[in-house]
Design an enzyme around this catalytic site. Structure first.
Site, PDB file in Angstrom:
ATOM      1  N   SER A   1       1.002  -1.112   0.107  1.00 41.07           N
ATOM      2  CA  SER A   1       0.016  -0.005  -0.081  1.00 41.07           C
ATOM      3  C   SER A   1       0.967   1.107  -0.074  1.00 41.07           C
ATOM      4  O   SER A   1       2.131   1.064   0.324  1.00 41.07           O
ATOM      5  CB  SER A   1      -0.740   0.037   1.313  1.00 41.07           C
TER       6      SER A   1
ATOM      7  N   TYR B   1      -2.911   0.170  10.526  1.00 42.66           N
ATOM      8  CA  TYR B   1      -2.812  -0.410   9.240  1.00 42.66           C
ATOM      9  C   TYR B   1      -1.322   0.056   8.690  1.00 42.66           C
ATOM     10  O   TYR B   1      -0.752  -0.836   7.962  1.00 42.66           O
ATOM     11  CB  TYR B   1      -3.589   0.468   8.519  1.00 42.66           C
TER      12      TYR B   1
HETATM   13  N1  LIG Z   1      -8.804   0.046  -1.274  1.00 44.10           N
HETATM   14  C1  LIG Z   1      -7.475   0.777  -1.291  1.00 44.10           C
HETATM   15  O1  LIG Z   1      -7.636   1.992  -1.426  1.00 44.10           O
HETATM   16  C2  LIG Z   1      -6.400   0.211  -1.103  1.00 44.10           C
HETATM   17  C3  LIG Z   1      -5.011   0.891  -1.290  1.00 44.10           C
HETATM   18  C4  LIG Z   1      -3.921   0.186  -0.965  1.00 44.10           C
HETATM   19  C5  LIG Z   1      -3.653  -1.006  -0.863  1.00 44.10           C
HETATM   20  N2  LIG Z   1      -4.923  -1.934  -0.697  1.00 44.10           N
HETATM   21  C6  LIG Z   1      -4.597  -3.041  -0.358  1.00 44.10           C
HETATM   22  O2  LIG Z   1      -5.387  -3.961  -1.575  1.00 44.10           O
HETATM   23  C7  LIG Z   1      -5.524  -5.321  -0.853  1.00 44.10           C
HETATM   24  C8  LIG Z   1      -6.956  -5.805  -1.332  1.00 44.10           C
HETATM   25  O3  LIG Z   1      -7.946  -4.944  -0.524  1.00 44.10           O
HETATM   26  P1  LIG Z   1      -9.178  -4.237  -1.656  1.00 44.10           P
HETATM   27  O4  LIG Z   1      -9.069  -2.708  -1.357  1.00 44.10           O
HETATM   28  O5  LIG Z   1      -9.501  -4.797  -2.924  1.00 44.10           O
HETATM   29  O6  LIG Z   1     -10.471  -4.583  -0.453  1.00 44.10           O
HETATM   30  P2  LIG Z   1     -11.572  -5.679  -0.675  1.00 44.10           P
HETATM   31  O7  LIG Z   1     -12.262  -5.739   0.849  1.00 44.10           O
HETATM   32  O8  LIG Z   1     -12.474  -5.400  -2.020  1.00 44.10           O
HETATM   33  O9  LIG Z   1     -10.712  -6.998  -0.919  1.00 44.10           O
HETATM   34  C9  LIG Z   1     -10.118  -7.850   0.042  1.00 44.10           C
HETATM   35  C10 LIG Z   1     -10.979  -9.066   0.193  1.00 44.10           C
HETATM   36  O10 LIG Z   1     -10.223  -9.885   1.228  1.00 44.10           O
HETATM   37  C11 LIG Z   1     -11.263 -10.651   1.961  1.00 44.10           C
HETATM   38  N3  LIG Z   1     -10.718 -10.818   3.260  1.00 44.10           N
HETATM   39  C12 LIG Z   1     -10.581 -10.021   4.375  1.00 44.10           C
HETATM   40  N4  LIG Z   1     -10.185 -10.576   5.460  1.00 44.10           N
HETATM   41  C13 LIG Z   1     -10.094 -12.021   5.041  1.00 44.10           C
HETATM   42  C14 LIG Z   1      -9.473 -13.038   5.687  1.00 44.10           C
HETATM   43  N5  LIG Z   1      -9.360 -12.987   7.065  1.00 44.10           N
HETATM   44  N6  LIG Z   1      -9.366 -14.254   5.294  1.00 44.10           N
HETATM   45  C15 LIG Z   1      -9.861 -14.426   3.802  1.00 44.10           C
HETATM   46  N7  LIG Z   1     -10.169 -13.529   3.021  1.00 44.10           N
HETATM   47  C16 LIG Z   1     -10.528 -12.115   3.830  1.00 44.10           C
HETATM   48  C17 LIG Z   1     -12.482  -9.851   1.972  1.00 44.10           C
HETATM   49  O11 LIG Z   1     -13.693 -10.628   1.954  1.00 44.10           O
HETATM   50  C18 LIG Z   1     -12.237  -9.201   0.601  1.00 44.10           C
HETATM   51  O12 LIG Z   1     -13.120 -10.119  -0.364  1.00 44.10           O
HETATM   52  C19 LIG Z   1      -5.497  -5.129   0.488  1.00 44.10           C
HETATM   53  O13 LIG Z   1      -4.111  -5.827   0.865  1.00 44.10           O
HETATM   54  C20 LIG Z   1      -5.346  -3.699   0.918  1.00 44.10           C
HETATM   55  O14 LIG Z   1      -4.614  -3.428   2.115  1.00 44.10           O
HETATM   56  C21 LIG Z   1      -5.987  -1.319  -0.862  1.00 44.10           C
END
Ligand SMILES: NC(=O)c1ccc[n+]([C@@H]2O[C@H](COP(=O)([O-])OP(=O)(O)OC[C@H]3O[C@@H](n4cnc5c(N)ncnc54)[C@H](O)[C@@H]3O)[C@@H](O)[C@H]2O)c1
Length: 277
Positions: free
Chosen positions: A150, A163
């Site tokens: 991130s 986080y």
């Molecule tokens: N959305 C943002 O702005 C952003 C920015 C930087 C980094 N990220 C990173 O991107 C990655 C994906 O996140 P996203 O934004 O697509 O969110 P998201 O919630 O859409 O996707 C994450 C998925 O992980 C699943 N999940 C959560 N906890 C879990 C567990 N204990 N076991 C199995 N599955 C689990 C959730 O159900 C979800 O489907 C993460 O590592 C997040 O930190 C996101």
């Protein structure tokens, strides 16, 4: 001609993606399929697992319901990938939760304690357990691991201390595992910036139903990014394809790609840099 017809960068590869049910993980499922790979997913949400099974055939996607904080569930997902597709080439640790930028002093000491336990279990322990479960298969295939980082792996202010610390910890996991697993397995990371996804917070902080875009607008995110646009989850998938591809990445290991629309080059004077369009 579709990307697949043109010959993908990941033809005949097999990837396991954690948290592949929505957001970036789902965009990675779609992109890896388009590049010729077959994909297994480990996902906690039963609803998202059902949607994956409904949408994709079992010959291209195997969706396993489970929790990344459980070693047994990670092992089940690796076994499901190998049983369905014969091998594993890439493990993508991606499932995570956010802390909705809860600051140190806004959290009670009790919340800091319970929030740490829940968030670090998913964001940090989940990456380690997934890596451990996938390691033997990846050593056998001389494959690679890729972890979703991130902007919070590099800069403050993209989350609260829970986080931000968890995403910095993931940098340590990448460096250490790249060192330990060489010469067989390449280990790298991709650090996205803000995007619209289903990203939620810890239940122990009462944030399990709060989504990242509940407190942000696309315009607000675009305005802080030097490249001045609001990225889609699919916009982040290219670096993962490049890192996973054996033909296109023989030389990168222990590398973190800042896929953050230029956050690191904001400079001191203007958030948007030199060109004021
Ligand atoms: N959305 C943002 O702005 C952003 C920015 C930087 C980094 N990220 C990173 O991107 C990655 C994906 O996140 P996203 O934004 O697509 O969110 P998201 O919630 O859409 O996707 C994450 C998925 O992980 C699943 N999940 C959560 N906890 C879990 C567990 N204990 N076991 C199995 N599955 C689990 C959730 O159900 C979800 O489907 C993460 O590592 C997040 O930190 C996101």
């Amino acid at each position: 001609m579709s990307m697949k017809d043109a010959g993908g960068w990941l033809d005949n590869d097999v990837a396991l993606i954690t948290g592949g049910g929505s957001g970036l993980g789902l965009a990675l499922v779609e992109r890896f399929l388009a590049e010729g790979a077959r994909v297994a997913v480990l996902e906690r949400s039963a609803q998202k697992v059902a949607a994956l099974r409904e949408r994709f055939s079992a010959s291209e996607v195997v969706a396993v319901q489970g929790d990344v904080t459980s070693y047994a569930d990670n092992e089940r997902a690796v076994n499901a990938a190998v049983e369905a597709f014969g091998k594993l080439d890439t493990f993508i640790g991606n499932a995570a939760i956010w802390d909705h930028a809860s600051s140190l002093v806004d959290l009670t000491p009790e919340q800091l304690d319970s929030g740490f336990g829940e968030l670090f279990s998913i964001n940090v322990k989940g990456y380690l357990l997934g890596a451990r479960a996938a390691a033997r298969a990846l050593i056998a295939s001389e494959g690679s691991m890729i972890f979703t980082l991130s902007n919070s792996s590099f800069y403050p202010g993209g989350g609260g201390p829970l986080y931000t610390a968890s995403k910095h910890a993931a940098v340590g996991i990448i460096r250490q595992l790249a060192y330990e697993l060489a010469p067989k397995v390449r280990v790298n990371g991709v650090g996205p910036c803000g995007m619209a996804s289903d990203l939620r917070g810890p239940a122990s902080l009462g944030q399990q139903d709060l989504r990242i875009m509940d407190s942000r607008t696309p315009e607000a995110i675009a305005s802080i990014l030097p490249l001045q646009f609001f990225p889609e989850p699919a916009d982040f998938t290219g670096p993962y394809v490049m890192l996973a591809s054996r033909a296109n990445n023989r030389v990168l290991s222990g590398v973190m790609i800042n896929a953050d629309a230029g956050l690191g080059i904001r400079g001191i004077r203007h958030a948007a840099g030199g060109l004021h369009l």
